[in-house]
Scaffold this motif. Structure first.
Motif, PDB file in Angstrom:
ATOM      1  N   GLY A 105       2.378 -52.667  34.064  1.00  0.00           N
ATOM      2  CA  GLY A 105       2.885 -52.199  33.303  1.00  0.00           C
ATOM      3  C   GLY A 105       3.881 -51.678  33.482  1.00  0.00           C
ATOM      4  O   GLY A 105       4.549 -50.190  32.853  1.00  0.00           O
ATOM      5  N   LYS A 106       4.895 -52.106  34.105  1.00  0.00           N
ATOM      6  CA  LYS A 106       6.465 -51.421  34.799  1.00  0.00           C
ATOM      7  C   LYS A 106       7.597 -52.496  34.187  1.00  0.00           C
ATOM      8  O   LYS A 106       8.772 -52.358  34.379  1.00  0.00           O
ATOM      9  N   HIS A 107       7.136 -53.545  32.759  1.00  0.00           N
ATOM     10  CA  HIS A 107       8.233 -54.372  32.579  1.00  0.00           C
ATOM     11  C   HIS A 107       8.204 -53.900  30.820  1.00  0.00           C
ATOM     12  O   HIS A 107       8.736 -55.420  29.762  1.00  0.00           O
ATOM     13  N   PRO A 108       8.029 -52.297  30.542  1.00  0.00           N
ATOM     14  CA  PRO A 108       7.839 -53.030  28.509  1.00  0.00           C
ATOM     15  C   PRO A 108       8.955 -53.542  27.986  1.00  0.00           C
ATOM     16  O   PRO A 108       9.014 -54.157  27.278  1.00  0.00           O
ATOM     17  N   GLN A 109      10.540 -54.066  28.145  1.00  0.00           N
ATOM     18  CA  GLN A 109      11.810 -54.734  28.414  1.00  0.00           C
ATOM     19  C   GLN A 109      11.716 -55.935  27.811  1.00  0.00           C
ATOM     20  O   GLN A 109      11.995 -56.434  27.422  1.00  0.00           O
ATOM     21  N   GLU A 110      11.094 -55.915  29.027  1.00  0.00           N
ATOM     22  CA  GLU A 110      10.910 -57.536  28.994  1.00  0.00           C
ATOM     23  C   GLU A 110      10.179 -58.179  28.100  1.00  0.00           C
ATOM     24  O   GLU A 110      10.043 -59.134  27.697  1.00  0.00           O
ATOM     25  N   MET A 111       8.668 -57.425  28.453  1.00  0.00           N
ATOM     26  CA  MET A 111       7.599 -57.566  27.625  1.00  0.00           C
ATOM     27  C   MET A 111       8.750 -58.247  26.159  1.00  0.00           C
ATOM     28  O   MET A 111       7.468 -58.430  25.767  1.00  0.00           O
ATOM     29  N   LYS A 112       9.180 -57.086  25.910  1.00  0.00           N
ATOM     30  CA  LYS A 112       9.928 -57.509  24.291  1.00  0.00           C
ATOM     31  C   LYS A 112      10.392 -58.633  23.973  1.00  0.00           C
ATOM     32  O   LYS A 112      10.359 -58.758  23.007  1.00  0.00           O
ATOM     33  N   LYS A 113      11.291 -58.346  25.108  1.00  0.00           N
ATOM     34  CA  LYS A 113      11.880 -59.792  24.948  1.00  0.00           C
ATOM     35  C   LYS A 113      11.520 -60.921  25.007  1.00  0.00           C
ATOM     36  O   LYS A 113      12.016 -62.613  24.254  1.00  0.00           O
ATOM     37  N   VAL A 114      10.047 -60.600  25.868  1.00  0.00           N
ATOM     38  CA  VAL A 114       9.434 -61.967  25.982  1.00  0.00           C
ATOM     39  C   VAL A 114       8.536 -62.514  24.520  1.00  0.00           C
ATOM     40  O   VAL A 114       8.192 -63.847  24.191  1.00  0.00           O
ATOM     41  N   SER A 115       8.166 -61.512  23.478  1.00  0.00           N
ATOM     42  CA  SER A 115       7.680 -61.381  22.393  1.00  0.00           C
ATOM     43  C   SER A 115       8.666 -62.151  21.354  1.00  0.00           C
ATOM     44  O   SER A 115       8.430 -62.825  21.096  1.00  0.00           O
ATOM     45  N   GLU A 116       9.798 -61.790  21.826  1.00  0.00           N
ATOM     46  CA  GLU A 116      11.030 -62.009  20.739  1.00  0.00           C
ATOM     47  C   GLU A 116      11.198 -63.642  20.707  1.00  0.00           C
ATOM     48  O   GLU A 116      11.390 -64.270  19.388  1.00  0.00           O
ATOM     49  N   LYS A 117      11.700 -63.711  22.212  1.00  0.00           N
ATOM     50  CA  LYS A 117      11.521 -64.903  22.554  1.00  0.00           C
ATOM     51  C   LYS A 117      10.325 -66.378  21.883  1.00  0.00           C
ATOM     52  O   LYS A 117      10.923 -67.604  21.642  1.00  0.00           O
ATOM     53  N   ILE A 118       8.812 -65.477  21.807  1.00  0.00           N
ATOM     54  CA  ILE A 118       7.605 -66.439  21.198  1.00  0.00           C
ATOM     55  C   ILE A 118       8.002 -66.796  19.802  1.00  0.00           C
ATOM     56  O   ILE A 118       7.836 -68.143  19.567  1.00  0.00           O
ATOM     57  N   LEU A 119       8.047 -65.901  19.452  1.00  0.00           N
ATOM     58  CA  LEU A 119       8.220 -65.648  17.803  1.00  0.00           C
ATOM     59  C   LEU A 119       9.732 -67.011  17.588  1.00  0.00           C
ATOM     60  O   LEU A 119       9.364 -67.190  16.966  1.00  0.00           O
ATOM     61  N   GLU A 120      10.796 -66.932  18.079  1.00  0.00           N
ATOM     62  CA  GLU A 120      11.798 -67.825  18.136  1.00  0.00           C
ATOM     63  C   GLU A 120      10.907 -68.953  18.337  1.00  0.00           C
ATOM     64  O   GLU A 120      11.377 -69.857  17.436  1.00  0.00           O
ATOM     65  N   LEU A 121      10.504 -69.325  19.170  1.00  0.00           N
ATOM     66  CA  LEU A 121      10.212 -70.450  19.926  1.00  0.00           C
ATOM     67  C   LEU A 121       9.123 -71.402  18.489  1.00  0.00           C
ATOM     68  O   LEU A 121       8.927 -72.537  19.073  1.00  0.00           O
ATOM     69  N   LEU A 122       8.055 -70.724  18.505  1.00  0.00           N
ATOM     70  CA  LEU A 122       7.190 -70.852  17.649  1.00  0.00           C
ATOM     71  C   LEU A 122       7.081 -71.919  16.983  1.00  0.00           C
ATOM     72  O   LEU A 122       6.300 -72.738  16.887  1.00  0.00           O
ATOM     73  N   PRO A 123       7.904 -71.499  15.005  1.00  0.00           N
ATOM     74  CA  PRO A 123       8.471 -72.361  14.870  1.00  0.00           C
ATOM     75  C   PRO A 123       8.245 -74.104  14.406  1.00  0.00           C
ATOM     76  O   PRO A 123       8.233 -75.096  13.879  1.00  0.00           O
ATOM     77  N   ASN A 124       9.254 -74.304  16.543  1.00  0.00           N
ATOM     78  CA  ASN A 124       9.859 -75.653  16.338  1.00  0.00           C
ATOM     79  C   ASN A 124       8.670 -76.339  17.975  1.00  0.00           C
ATOM     80  O   ASN A 124       9.036 -77.719  17.845  1.00  0.00           O
ATOM     81  N   ASP A 125       7.563 -75.617  17.982  1.00  0.00           N
ATOM     82  CA  ASP A 125       6.819 -75.413  19.058  1.00  0.00           C
ATOM     83  C   ASP A 125       5.827 -77.263  18.228  1.00  0.00           C
ATOM     84  O   ASP A 125       5.615 -76.674  17.699  1.00  0.00           O
ATOM     85  N   LYS A 126       6.408 -78.354  19.635  1.00  0.00           N
ATOM     86  CA  LYS A 126       6.002 -79.845  19.204  1.00  0.00           C
ATOM     87  C   LYS A 126       4.683 -79.452  20.537  1.00  0.00           C
ATOM     88  O   LYS A 126       4.541 -80.773  20.997  1.00  0.00           O
ATOM     89  N   VAL A 127       4.801 -78.797  21.018  1.00  0.00           N
ATOM     90  CA  VAL A 127       3.492 -78.878  22.451  1.00  0.00           C
ATOM     91  C   VAL A 127       2.138 -78.513  22.536  1.00  0.00           C
ATOM     92  O   VAL A 127       1.480 -79.077  22.284  1.00  0.00           O
ATOM     93  N   ASN A 128       2.047 -77.155  21.483  1.00  0.00           N
ATOM     94  CA  ASN A 128       0.927 -76.531  21.675  1.00  0.00           C
ATOM     95  C   ASN A 128       0.188 -76.676  19.904  1.00  0.00           C
ATOM     96  O   ASN A 128       1.398 -76.941  18.698  1.00  0.00           O
ATOM     97  N   ASN A 129      -1.427 -76.886  20.195  1.00  0.00           N
ATOM     98  CA  ASN A 129      -2.344 -77.022  18.942  1.00  0.00           C
ATOM     99  C   ASN A 129      -1.581 -76.180  18.264  1.00  0.00           C
ATOM    100  O   ASN A 129      -1.813 -74.415  18.548  1.00  0.00           O
ATOM    101  N   ASP A 130      -1.732 -76.485  17.302  1.00  0.00           N
ATOM    102  CA  ASP A 130      -2.142 -74.900  15.840  1.00  0.00           C
ATOM    103  C   ASP A 130      -2.943 -73.467  15.867  1.00  0.00           C
ATOM    104  O   ASP A 130      -2.535 -72.488  15.838  1.00  0.00           O
ATOM    105  N   GLU A 131      -4.035 -74.056  16.927  1.00  0.00           N
ATOM    106  CA  GLU A 131      -4.786 -73.228  17.214  1.00  0.00           C
ATOM    107  C   GLU A 131      -3.736 -71.977  18.283  1.00  0.00           C
ATOM    108  O   GLU A 131      -3.845 -70.758  18.207  1.00  0.00           O
TER     109      GLU A 131
END
Length: 141
Positions: A105-131
């Motif tokens: 509950g202490k890091h709202p800005q960092e949470m936002k950056k992490v969410s943006e990074k996840i969305l950036e990485l997902l299209p090229n993610d070859k490691v994790n399954n589709d689900e």
């Protein structure tokens, strides 16, 4: 040795190398000497044996979740941050960091950056399954 020329072989003695710590070693050091001492052990391991099992993404993620489970949230965040530094192309590890930020509950800005990074990485993610990717995307949006 009989029949062999000394020019054919060389015997070299090397100093013994202490094996890299395991996750269990890390937890023991953390319990006995404190988290900072254990975290220093991880940093030393990075410079000595960057391929050590404890530094693999899954191992670090498990350690992070151990600390989350024991309500040591800031320690978990440090482990997860190290994991994304070492494995910066896996959105799942960013998701774990985001979860720890959310719990704290202490890091709202960092949470936002992490969410943006996840969305950036997902299209090229070859490691994790589709689900898993669907779940990561839903969490990040």
């Amino acid at each position: 040795p009989q029949g062999y020329s000394p020019d054919l072989y060389t015997i070299t003695n090397y100093p013994a190398i202490k094996p890299a710590p395991t996750s269990e070693d890390f937890l023991l050091v953390s319990e006995k000497k404190g988290f900072s001492e254990a975290f220093n052990l991880l940093n030393k391991t990075i410079s000595i044996d960057p391929e050590a099992a404890i530094l693999q993404g899954g191992s670090l993620n498990n350690l992070g979740y151990y600390f989350l489970g024991t309500k040591k949230i800031e320690e978990a965040i440090q482990i997860f941050k190290l994991n994304v530094q070492l494995h910066d192309q896996d959105p799942n590890f960013y998701d774990s960091l985001g979860e720890a930020y959310q719990i704290s509950g202490k890091h709202p800005q960092e949470m936002k950056k992490v969410s943006e990074k996840i969305l950036e990485l997902l299209p090229n993610d070859k490691v994790n399954n589709d689900e898993l990717k669907k779940g990561l995307k839903k969490q990040a949006e």
